[in-house]
Structures are given as structure tokens and as C-alpha cells.
Design a protein around this motif. Sequence first.
Motif, PDB file in Angstrom:
ATOM      1  N   GLU A  66      -8.239 -11.370   3.384  1.00 37.10           N
ATOM      2  CA  GLU A  66      -8.140 -10.524   4.555  1.00 37.10           C
ATOM      3  C   GLU A  66      -7.319  -9.256   4.266  1.00 37.10           C
ATOM      4  N   ALA A  67      -7.464  -8.243   5.136  1.00 39.82           N
ATOM      5  CA  ALA A  67      -6.573  -7.072   5.069  1.00 39.82           C
ATOM      6  C   ALA A  67      -5.151  -7.598   5.280  1.00 39.82           C
ATOM      7  N   ASN A  68      -4.211  -7.089   4.529  1.00 38.91           N
ATOM      8  CA  ASN A  68      -2.848  -7.642   4.504  1.00 38.91           C
ATOM      9  C   ASN A  68      -2.934  -9.112   4.063  1.00 38.91           C
ATOM     10  N   GLY A  95      -6.918  -2.325  -1.569  1.00 36.78           N
ATOM     11  CA  GLY A  95      -5.569  -2.742  -1.967  1.00 36.78           C
ATOM     12  C   GLY A  95      -5.293  -4.201  -1.647  1.00 36.78           C
ATOM     13  N   SER A  96      -5.823  -4.683  -0.534  1.00 35.88           N
ATOM     14  CA  SER A  96      -5.526  -6.074  -0.159  1.00 35.88           C
ATOM     15  C   SER A  96      -6.110  -7.053  -1.163  1.00 35.88           C
ATOM     16  N   VAL A  97      -7.343  -6.812  -1.577  1.00 38.48           N
ATOM     17  CA  VAL A  97      -7.969  -7.727  -2.540  1.00 38.48           C
ATOM     18  C   VAL A  97      -7.245  -7.626  -3.888  1.00 38.48           C
ATOM     19  N   THR A 101      -5.155 -10.573  -5.658  1.00 36.90           N
ATOM     20  CA  THR A 101      -5.526 -11.024  -7.003  1.00 36.90           C
ATOM     21  C   THR A 101      -4.306 -11.039  -7.922  1.00 36.90           C
ATOM     22  N   LYS A 102      -3.434 -10.047  -7.766  1.00 39.88           N
ATOM     23  CA  LYS A 102      -2.205 -10.032  -8.581  1.00 39.88           C
ATOM     24  C   LYS A 102      -1.364 -11.273  -8.287  1.00 39.88           C
ATOM     25  N   PHE A 103      -1.304 -11.633  -7.010  1.00 42.57           N
ATOM     26  CA  PHE A 103      -0.522 -12.825  -6.666  1.00 42.57           C
ATOM     27  C   PHE A 103      -1.168 -14.072  -7.287  1.00 42.57           C
ATOM     28  N   PRO A 138      -9.824   4.033  -1.816  1.00 48.80           N
ATOM     29  CA  PRO A 138      -8.695   4.750  -2.414  1.00 48.80           C
ATOM     30  C   PRO A 138      -7.541   4.849  -1.411  1.00 48.80           C
ATOM     31  N   ALA A 139      -6.387   4.284  -1.742  1.00 51.32           N
ATOM     32  CA  ALA A 139      -5.270   4.308  -0.789  1.00 51.32           C
ATOM     33  C   ALA A 139      -3.962   3.858  -1.418  1.00 51.32           C
ATOM     34  N   THR A 140      -3.951   2.646  -1.925  1.00 49.61           N
ATOM     35  CA  THR A 140      -2.665   2.008  -2.233  1.00 49.61           C
ATOM     36  C   THR A 140      -2.142   2.305  -3.628  1.00 49.61           C
ATOM     37  N   LEU A 181     -17.121   3.573   3.579  1.00 48.38           N
ATOM     38  CA  LEU A 181     -15.859   3.393   4.319  1.00 48.38           C
ATOM     39  C   LEU A 181     -15.935   4.040   5.703  1.00 48.38           C
ATOM     40  N   PRO A 182     -15.474   3.343   6.729  1.00 46.40           N
ATOM     41  CA  PRO A 182     -15.414   3.974   8.056  1.00 46.40           C
ATOM     42  C   PRO A 182     -14.302   5.013   8.100  1.00 46.40           C
ATOM     43  N   PRO A 183     -14.391   5.992   9.032  1.00 44.48           N
ATOM     44  CA  PRO A 183     -13.379   7.052   9.106  1.00 44.48           C
ATOM     45  C   PRO A 183     -11.952   6.504   9.196  1.00 44.48           C
ATOM     46  N   LEU A 191      -3.458   9.022   4.425  1.00 46.50           N
ATOM     47  CA  LEU A 191      -2.067   8.897   4.898  1.00 46.50           C
ATOM     48  C   LEU A 191      -1.208   8.092   3.926  1.00 46.50           C
ATOM     49  N   ASP A 192      -1.732   6.957   3.492  1.00 50.64           N
ATOM     50  CA  ASP A 192      -0.947   6.102   2.592  1.00 50.64           C
ATOM     51  C   ASP A 192      -0.609   6.887   1.319  1.00 50.64           C
ATOM     52  N   SER A 193      -1.607   7.583   0.780  1.00 43.72           N
ATOM     53  CA  SER A 193      -1.376   8.368  -0.442  1.00 43.72           C
ATOM     54  C   SER A 193      -0.307   9.429  -0.205  1.00 43.72           C
ATOM     55  N   THR A 249      -0.808   8.905  -6.970  1.00 49.80           N
ATOM     56  CA  THR A 249       0.389   8.904  -6.126  1.00 49.80           C
ATOM     57  C   THR A 249       1.275   7.689  -6.365  1.00 49.80           C
ATOM     58  N   LEU A 250       0.719   6.635  -6.965  1.00 48.03           N
ATOM     59  CA  LEU A 250       1.566   5.438  -7.116  1.00 48.03           C
ATOM     60  C   LEU A 250       1.263   4.696  -8.415  1.00 48.03           C
ATOM     61  N   ASN A 251       1.196   5.467  -9.513  1.00 48.75           N
ATOM     62  CA  ASN A 251       0.998   4.807 -10.806  1.00 48.75           C
ATOM     63  C   ASN A 251       2.216   4.999 -11.710  1.00 48.75           C
ATOM     64  N   THR A 264      10.584   4.042   4.784  1.00 46.15           N
ATOM     65  CA  THR A 264       9.455   4.101   5.724  1.00 46.15           C
ATOM     66  C   THR A 264       8.503   2.938   5.478  1.00 46.15           C
ATOM     67  N   HIS A 265       8.207   2.661   4.207  1.00 44.90           N
ATOM     68  CA  HIS A 265       7.324   1.539   3.901  1.00 44.90           C
ATOM     69  C   HIS A 265       7.912   0.206   4.370  1.00 44.90           C
ATOM     70  N   LEU A 266       9.197   0.014   4.100  1.00 44.57           N
ATOM     71  CA  LEU A 266       9.781  -1.305   4.385  1.00 44.57           C
ATOM     72  C   LEU A 266       9.913  -1.543   5.886  1.00 44.57           C
ATOM     73  N   GLY A 268       7.828  -0.094   7.993  1.00 44.61           N
ATOM     74  CA  GLY A 268       6.405  -0.211   8.358  1.00 44.61           C
ATOM     75  C   GLY A 268       5.858  -1.613   8.106  1.00 44.61           C
ATOM     76  N   HIS A 269       6.277  -2.243   7.009  1.00 47.19           N
ATOM     77  CA  HIS A 269       5.777  -3.597   6.711  1.00 47.19           C
ATOM     78  C   HIS A 269       6.075  -4.570   7.860  1.00 47.19           C
ATOM     79  N   GLU A 270       7.219  -4.368   8.524  1.00 50.72           N
ATOM     80  CA  GLU A 270       7.556  -5.268   9.644  1.00 50.72           C
ATOM     81  C   GLU A 270       6.592  -5.039  10.812  1.00 50.72           C
TER      82      GLU A 270
HETATM   83  O1  NZQ Z   1     -12.637  -6.994   3.767  1.00 56.50           O
HETATM   84  P1  NZQ Z   1     -13.762  -6.045   3.590  1.00 56.50           P
HETATM   85  O2  NZQ Z   1     -15.000  -6.445   4.262  1.00 56.50           O
HETATM   86  O3  NZQ Z   1     -13.960  -5.691   2.148  1.00 56.50           O
HETATM   87  O4  NZQ Z   1     -13.350  -4.685   4.368  1.00 56.50           O
HETATM   88  C1  NZQ Z   1     -12.247  -3.881   4.009  1.00 56.50           C
HETATM   89  C2  NZQ Z   1     -11.079  -4.035   4.969  1.00 56.50           C
HETATM   90  O5  NZQ Z   1     -11.502  -4.458   6.231  1.00 56.50           O
HETATM   91  C3  NZQ Z   1     -12.654  -2.450   4.183  1.00 56.50           C
HETATM   92  N1  NZQ Z   1     -13.279  -1.853   2.987  1.00 56.50           N
HETATM   93  C4  NZQ Z   1     -12.805  -1.795   1.721  1.00 56.50           C
HETATM   94  N2  NZQ Z   1     -13.653  -1.097   0.932  1.00 56.50           N
HETATM   95  C5  NZQ Z   1     -14.712  -0.745   1.723  1.00 56.50           C
HETATM   96  C6  NZQ Z   1     -14.470  -1.224   3.029  1.00 56.50           C
HETATM   97  N3  NZQ Z   1     -15.336  -1.029   4.046  1.00 56.50           N
HETATM   98  C7  NZQ Z   1     -16.461  -0.334   3.779  1.00 56.50           C
HETATM   99  N4  NZQ Z   1     -16.743   0.182   2.552  1.00 56.50           N
HETATM  100  C8  NZQ Z   1     -15.886   0.006   1.501  1.00 56.50           C
HETATM  101  N5  NZQ Z   1     -16.159   0.561   0.308  1.00 56.50           N
HETATM  102  O6  NZQ Z   1     -11.421  -1.754   4.434  1.00 56.50           O
HETATM  103  C9  NZQ Z   1     -10.561  -2.633   5.145  1.00 56.50           C
HETATM  104  C10 NZQ Z   1      -9.139  -2.449   4.647  1.00 56.50           C
HETATM  105  O7  NZQ Z   1      -9.025  -2.851   3.307  1.00 56.50           O
HETATM  106  P2  NZQ Z   1      -7.601  -3.076   2.639  1.00 56.50           P
HETATM  107  O8  NZQ Z   1      -7.821  -3.494   1.231  1.00 56.50           O
HETATM  108  O9  NZQ Z   1      -6.766  -3.947   3.507  1.00 56.50           O
HETATM  109  O10 NZQ Z   1      -6.961  -1.609   2.718  1.00 56.50           O
HETATM  110  P3  NZQ Z   1      -5.957  -0.867   1.763  1.00 56.50           P
HETATM  111  O11 NZQ Z   1      -6.590  -0.531   0.477  1.00 56.50           O
HETATM  112  O12 NZQ Z   1      -5.410   0.206   2.581  1.00 56.50           O
HETATM  113  O13 NZQ Z   1      -4.827  -1.960   1.436  1.00 56.50           O
HETATM  114  C11 NZQ Z   1      -3.768  -2.226   2.317  1.00 56.50           C
HETATM  115  C12 NZQ Z   1      -2.836  -3.257   1.711  1.00 56.50           C
HETATM  116  O14 NZQ Z   1      -2.182  -2.764   0.526  1.00 56.50           O
HETATM  117  C13 NZQ Z   1      -0.762  -2.898   0.649  1.00 56.50           C
HETATM  118  C14 NZQ Z   1      -0.565  -2.787   2.127  1.00 56.50           C
HETATM  119  O15 NZQ Z   1       0.708  -3.285   2.513  1.00 56.50           O
HETATM  120  C15 NZQ Z   1      -1.707  -3.613   2.671  1.00 56.50           C
HETATM  121  O16 NZQ Z   1      -1.408  -4.987   2.612  1.00 56.50           O
HETATM  122  N6  NZQ Z   1      -0.093  -1.904  -0.209  1.00 56.50           N
HETATM  123  C16 NZQ Z   1      -0.071  -2.134  -1.537  1.00 56.50           C
HETATM  124  C17 NZQ Z   1       0.590  -1.310  -2.416  1.00 56.50           C
HETATM  125  C18 NZQ Z   1       0.631  -1.574  -3.864  1.00 56.50           C
HETATM  126  N7  NZQ Z   1       0.108  -2.684  -4.329  1.00 56.50           N
HETATM  127  O17 NZQ Z   1       1.163  -0.795  -4.631  1.00 56.50           O
HETATM  128  C19 NZQ Z   1       1.325  -0.129  -1.960  1.00 56.50           C
HETATM  129  C20 NZQ Z   1       0.979   0.281  -0.569  1.00 56.50           C
HETATM  130  O18 NZQ Z   1       2.053   1.038  -0.073  1.00 56.50           O
HETATM  131  C21 NZQ Z   1       0.689  -0.844   0.364  1.00 56.50           C
HETATM  132  O19 NZQ Z   1       1.893  -1.404   0.877  1.00 56.50           O
END
Ligand code: NZQ
Length: 385
Positions: A66-68, A95-97, A101-103, A138-140, A181-183, A191-193, A249-251, A264-266, A268-270
Motif C-alpha cells: 500500500e501507499a505508506n 516510493g512505497s513499493v 522492498t528495502k525493508f 518520480p518523487a521520493t 499517473l493522475p495529476p 512537491l516532495d522533490s 534531489t535525494l541521492n 518538516t519531513h519528521l 509531516g510523517h506524523e
Molecule cells: O499502488 P498502485 O496501484 O501502484 O498506485 C500507486 C499509489 O496509489 C500510484 N502509482 C504509482 N505509479 C503509478 C501510479 N499510478 C498510475 N501510474 C503510475 N505509473 O501512486 C500512488 C502513490 O504511490 P507511492 O509509491 O505511495 O508514492 P510515492 O512515490 O510518493 O511514495 C511515498 C512514500 O515514500 C516515502 C513516503 O514517506 C511515503 O511512504 N518516502 C521515502 C523516501 C525515501 N525512501 O528516501 C523519502 C521521502 O521523503 C518519503 O518520506
Amino acid sequence: MQNFDFHNPTRIIFGKDTIKRLSDEVPASARILILYGGCSAEKNGTLAEVRAALGSRVTQEFGGIEANPTFETLMRAVEQVRSQELDFLLAVGGGSVIDGTKFVAAAAGFDGDPWSILESIGANVSRALPIGTVLTLPATGSEMNNGSVITRRETQTKLVFMSPHVFPQFSILDPAKTFTLPPRQIANGLLDSFIHVVEQYLTYPADAMVQDRFAEGLLQTLIDIGPKVLAEPQDYTLRANMMWVATLTLNGLIGAGVPQDWATHLVGHELTARYGIDHARTLAIVLPSMLRLRKESKRDKLLQYAERVWGLTEGSEDERMDTAIDRTQAFFESLGVHTRLSDYGLSADSIDVLIEQLDRHGMTRLGEHGDVTLDVSRRVLEASL
Ligand code: NZQ
Ligand code: ZN
């Protein structure tokens, strides 16, 4: 400039039609677990391309991250890896996946309670399974760093761990895979970047000339392309630029040798852990008030930011700093991201809850000076209402 070590072992394979390169990167004898999120990677054909590229290799799949990403879900993947003796993890998603996976990579061979990986911020991780990623959002920056953020649903705790063992070996970045990706997710990624750069740049001067110029270049690029990426969702060039900016931005590159903030991140996590607000949106809520409240300690860099990023050279110092923060907030709003707690249905009652969580998670001295106490966090949240 502060002393630093910089080592980033992740190979980036960037561009159109690059998923087929998986066959060069994943060993032929690997026993692979493909990890993904909900249905996006299946729907847009990314998973089909991944399966085809892996050919006859032994593969299993784990969907539903799931996301988060949660500890509870990921422990099921850990069980699968252990019982099926899998030895290579391939993340397909955002980023969530990748974080999840890292965990799994760190927990699969870990002796003891895997949650302690989070509690020790990764210090007790001495090995991990190899990881590759196919990035779809592209975000995290997770595709090229050693960080991961995991939530324990049971206690609404969202914690970060870092370990050199969880850098992906490679990440495939095909901008065309982001067209679906949706808007909302595009705005989140921008924003995250943006705020990753701010956390590493808007602190105090450290005579890090090239890190500052890189950071300013990344911010200016985001300001330039942000509205265009949203307005022209099928433009490959814009997507390619957004994708590479997000990774940079975060490599580790702009953060080497400089003080870093991350308050801000910490905070925000809450907000995500307790109220489920998207990660990037929590940052958009917290950052403007965080900058206003800590204006004095960030004075020199705020003035530099005002001049070099927003071109502000007229007026008093205070006016320039205030205008730069106002412009930042207006930029977030222009991308459709609201910046007040009340926009997300939260009122003053939520602040006690958030402060209690920060306290419980040890987030009592944040920021580049360690002076963001619970009292400061409270005032930031009150100003964000
Ligand atoms: O679950 P699916 O169906 O794949 O949908 C995802 C999810 O609902 C959807 N999505 C992803 N790629 C898509 C797409 N939908 C359509 N087309 C595509 N190509 O997007 C939704 C959000 O995905 P998610 O992975 O949760 O978003 P994001 O990449 O923003 O990741 C957020 C997570 O990363 C953490 C955040 O705290 C949060 O848990 N972070 C990780 C960091 C790191 N590892 O360095 C740093 C960041 O600051 C951040 O804290
Ligand atoms: Zn972030």
C-alpha cells in the motif's frame, strides 16, 4: 564545507524502452520476488514488460504493497522470501513499493525482531538481499538512496531506516511509464522533490558552493517545469526532466558536506501516520510555517534563496525573506496542493494528538540546530491551521 563520505552504488538505466535491460541486470540464476503495489503496474503494462524481460528465470510475485507501506503487509512478503528461498527482490512501483522492498531485503535474513530495524534507524542491519527497481512515480528518490520509511499500522508509527546494504543495485527509469499517473501524484512528486532540496539547502551557510548551485538549479527546474508537467501530461521531455530531477534531489549529491534539516519531513510523517494525508501534502502544510517561524536561524540561506531562486533583490531583508516564503507557498497551491491543515479537515484538536505522537517517537529536537522542540513543532502546526 563539512567532511563527508560519498558513495552511491546504484546504476541508473534511464530512458524509453529500458525495461528490457532487466535481462542484463538480474542474474540468470536468481530466484526473484517481484514486489508491486495496487493495480497500476498491471494496468499500464509495466508488469507485463517486466515479466517478459525476466524470461525463464524463477519468479514469484507479491502485490498489494500500500501507499505508506506497512510493517504488517511487508512481513507477509518476508515470510514468502524465507519459505520459498528467494534471493533477489525486484520492486516495480513508486516510493512505497521501493521502500517496502528495502525493508523486506533487510528483514529476510535478520535475526531478532524486524521492527527493531526501524527502531535502530537501520544501525543493526548487517546484510540485505540484492534489490533492483523499476520506478513508476518520480518523487521520493528511493530508487537511488539507502532510506526507507515504514509504518506500523497497529501503533500508527511511521519511522525511517537507512542502511548502506539497501541501496538498489540498479534502477530502471523509463519516463513513459509515468504517463498514467493522475495529476494528484504528479503534484505530489513535484512537491516532495522540491522539499527534499529545501531540507538540505535552506539551513545555514557551509561554504558548499557547488552543492548550493546544484540545489538552486534543481529548485528552479522544478518551478519551471511544474505547471507544464501538469498541463501537458503526455510530454515525454517534461516527464524525463521531472524524473531525473526527482532522483537527484535525494541521492546524496546535494546533501554531501552540508547541514541538513528534515524537521518538516519528521513532523509531516506524523500527519500521514495519524491522518493518512499523502506524504507530499503533509510537507506542503508544514514547510511554510516552519520557514516563517525559524526565519532568524535560517536568515542567511533564506536571503540567498530569495535572490537566487526567486530573483528577489528589492526591499528590506525581511521583505525579501517573507516574499520568498509566500512565493513558495503560492507555488505549491498553483500545483493544486493545499497548504493548510484546515484544507484537510483538521482543526486545533488534532495538534495535541500530533505533539503526543512526536513525543512518543522521540522527535523532540529536530532541525539542523536540534532546536525544533515540541513547543516549536506545536507553534508550527498552530500557524498551519
Ligand atoms: O499502488 P498502485 O496501484 O501502484 O498506485 C500507486 C499509489 O496509489 C500510484 N502509482 C504509482 N505509479 C503509478 C501510479 N499510478 C498510475 N501510474 C503510475 N505509473 O501512486 C500512488 C502513490 O504511490 P507511492 O509509491 O505511495 O508514492 P510515492 O512515490 O510518493 O511514495 C511515498 C512514500 O515514500 C516515502 C513516503 O514517506 C511515503 O511512504 N518516502 C521515502 C523516501 C525515501 N525512501 O528516501 C523519502 C521521502 O521523503 C518519503 O518520506
Ligand atoms: Zn519526502
